[in-house]
Design a protein around this motif. Structure first.
Motif, PDB file in Angstrom:
ATOM      1  N   PRO A  40       0.808  -1.129  -0.191  1.00 41.61           N
ATOM      2  CA  PRO A  40       0.538  -0.125  -0.383  1.00 41.61           C
ATOM      3  C   PRO A  40       0.617   0.926   0.388  1.00 41.61           C
ATOM      4  N   PHE A  41       1.996   0.825   0.339  1.00 40.86           N
ATOM      5  CA  PHE A  41       3.163   2.435   0.143  1.00 40.86           C
ATOM      6  C   PHE A  41       3.449   2.438  -0.822  1.00 40.86           C
ATOM      7  N   LEU A  42       3.413   1.881  -1.997  1.00 36.95           N
ATOM      8  CA  LEU A  42       3.915   1.830  -3.300  1.00 36.95           C
ATOM      9  C   LEU A  42       3.208   2.644  -4.087  1.00 36.95           C
ATOM     10  N   PRO A  43       3.389   3.060  -5.081  1.00 33.03           N
ATOM     11  CA  PRO A  43       2.050   3.997  -6.295  1.00 33.03           C
ATOM     12  C   PRO A  43       1.440   2.656  -6.970  1.00 33.03           C
ATOM     13  N   SER A  99       3.295   9.756  -7.978  1.00 32.26           N
ATOM     14  CA  SER A  99       4.074   8.739  -6.799  1.00 32.26           C
ATOM     15  C   SER A  99       3.280   8.775  -5.427  1.00 32.26           C
ATOM     16  N   ALA A 100       2.305   9.283  -5.597  1.00 32.94           N
ATOM     17  CA  ALA A 100       1.031   8.884  -4.534  1.00 32.94           C
ATOM     18  C   ALA A 100       0.915   7.255  -3.886  1.00 32.94           C
ATOM     19  N   PRO A 101       0.785   7.385  -3.114  1.00 34.07           N
ATOM     20  CA  PRO A 101       0.773   6.295  -2.466  1.00 34.07           C
ATOM     21  C   PRO A 101      -0.680   6.076  -2.464  1.00 34.07           C
ATOM     22  N   TYR A 104      -7.827  -4.751  -0.830  1.00 29.73           N
ATOM     23  CA  TYR A 104      -6.314  -4.631  -0.723  1.00 29.73           C
ATOM     24  C   TYR A 104      -5.283  -3.603  -1.236  1.00 29.73           C
ATOM     25  N   CYS A 105      -6.273  -3.372  -2.604  1.00 31.49           N
ATOM     26  CA  CYS A 105      -4.802  -2.451  -3.909  1.00 31.49           C
ATOM     27  C   CYS A 105      -5.865  -1.453  -3.795  1.00 31.49           C
ATOM     28  N   ALA A 106      -5.422  -0.403  -4.743  1.00 34.79           N
ATOM     29  CA  ALA A 106      -6.290   0.883  -5.438  1.00 34.79           C
ATOM     30  C   ALA A 106      -6.067   1.314  -6.857  1.00 34.79           C
ATOM     31  N   ASP A 107      -5.874  -0.298  -7.315  1.00 35.13           N
ATOM     32  CA  ASP A 107      -5.595  -0.369  -8.463  1.00 35.13           C
ATOM     33  C   ASP A 107      -7.847   0.554  -9.109  1.00 35.13           C
ATOM     34  N   VAL A 108      -7.464   0.527  -9.885  1.00 36.62           N
ATOM     35  CA  VAL A 108      -8.676   2.058 -10.625  1.00 36.62           C
ATOM     36  C   VAL A 108     -10.030   1.217 -10.134  1.00 36.62           C
TER      37      VAL A 108
END
Length: 407
Positions: free
Chosen positions: A35-38, A96-98, A146-150
């Motif tokens: 989560p701390f990676l884009p 590069s925002a996480p 668990y992730c931020a994929d669109v």
């Protein structure tokens, strides 16, 4: 709400959050989606960064994203609320925002309010924690939270905002009467079909007012302003749509190549209903002794969100009460409307594990289940725990397998 000390509430919330993060840690370790990676598919970050530069368009096409092309310009084709949420991080980190931190935080907010809804239903301790875990890591929500994929980010935010909406609609506090409509408007700004649950929020609000002893005319005179916050959200969304696509009701999906050119019947059509409805119920195939899960258009939703089966158990177990409960029947009816509307869409979701679109119905299903639990004070049926364990196991293993291209 049952009488819990502040210390007990904090302890239960911390336990819930740590349990969910422990499951997410396994996913992060095996998928590399920390989560701390884009995120890889960071549409909302790209859009937010362009906003900060004073532009509504993306400035270029991104072949790996779902990009709408309109009059020679390129736009994100999804409702914009998640971009608003990542704006502060974009100010600091740029593209590069996480964004995963925001997505995970929103999912945890939804989980906490699921726990609070269980408290309102009279559940305490391990029972309340069980249900909050069941609807999150024990369901297909695990595949997106668990992730931020669109695609996942939008569903996580819609899940959280809808949970917030229904929780505040359940309480008797008139001071927060505007929050159900406001949060549902934000959910709409993530996943537009969440508007299906507006009648449920309105019915619960009316019940809140009725219990206070106010008549309808008196309530309208006193609380007319409740509609202003969601109205502001709606006007902002319409204004952005008009500024980008010259149409206040167009988020941009109609200008995706797959709908503008490739699909003869467009984005929504009755022509898709029968085939997509069958996909909601189809079972995975058996190939060479192994179960083959479809990764496009999904399959039997209840296999991946077995909390639907738990709802059916409690509904049948409390049949007389269930059929006399307007809230339960309305929730079930709106979920059916939601599913039918999903089936009018040209696809049932691209690359996925489970049946991703049906995740959007989980907050309403959970609310209806909590209504049944409020009347049923018995222990958990024997079938409920294995259903939760199945949901956890299959979504955990399936998500890892999908992200590593093993299926």
């Amino acid at each position: 709400m049952i009488d819990l000390t502040p210390a007990r509430r904090r302890r239960d919330i911390l336990t819930l959050v740590l349990c969910i993060l422990a499951v997410y840690l396994v996913l992060w370790a095996f998928t590399g989606e920390w989560p701390f990676l884009p995120s890889t598919y960071n549409s909302y970050v790209l859009q937010a960064c362009r906003w900060l530069q004073g532009h509504l368009d993306l400035g270029q096409n991104y072949s790996y994203l779902e990009i709408a092309e309109y009059q020679g310009q390129y736009f994100i084709s999804f409702p914009p609320v998640p971009s608003v949420l990542v704006l502060p991080l974009c100010l600091v980190f740029g593209t590069s925002a996480p964004d995963g931190l925001v997505a995970v935080a929103m999912g945890l907010v939804g989980a906490v309010y699921a726990l609070k809804m269980a408290w309102l239903a009279g559940r305490r301790g391990s029972s309340a924690l069980f249900w909050a875990l069941f609807v999150t890591v024990g369901s297909n929500f695990l595949h997106v939270g668990y992730c931020a994929d669109v695609w996942y980010f939008a569903q996580t935010c819609a899940f959280a905002f809808t949970m917030l909406s229904l929780y505040h609609a359940m309480t008797d506090d008139l001071r927060t009467g505007w929050l159900p409509l406001f949060f549902l408007a934000l959910a709409f700004g993530c996943r537009p079909l969440q508007i299906v649950y507006l009648p449920l929020a309105a019915w619960l609000l009316w019940g809140k007012v009725r219990r206070s002893g106010l008549t309808l005319p008196a309530a309208l005179r006193r609380f007319w302003w409740w509609v202003l916050p969601p109205l502001c959200v709606g006007l902002a969304l319409m204004g952005l749509n008009y500024a980008r696509f010259d149409n206040p009701f167009q988020f941009g999906h109609d200008y995706l190549p797959e709908f503008a050119v490739e699909k003869e019947n467009g984005q929504f059509s009755l022509a898709y209903l029968a085939e997509n409805w069958a996909k909601l119920w189809r079972l995975p195939a058996l190939e060479d002794g192994k179960v083959a899960f479809p990764t496009f258009n999904g399959c039997a939703f209840w296999l991946f969100s077995p909390i639907f089966l738990a709802f059916a158990v409690y509904f049948l177990k409390n049949l007389r009460r269930a059929v006399r409960s307007p809230e339960v029947l309305l929730s079930a009816g709106l979920i059916l409307v939601h599913f039918v509307t999903l089936c009018l869409h040209a696809t049932m979701g691209g690359w996925q594990f489970g049946n991703r679109y049906t995740i959007d119905a989980l907050p309403a299903l959970y609310f209806a289940l909590m209504r049944l639990l409020r009347e049923d004070r018995s222990d958990l049926p024997a079938l409920t725990r294995p259903l939760c364990l199945w949901g956890l196991g299959v979504n955990l293993a399936g998500t890892v397998a999908l992200m590593n291209h093993w299926i």
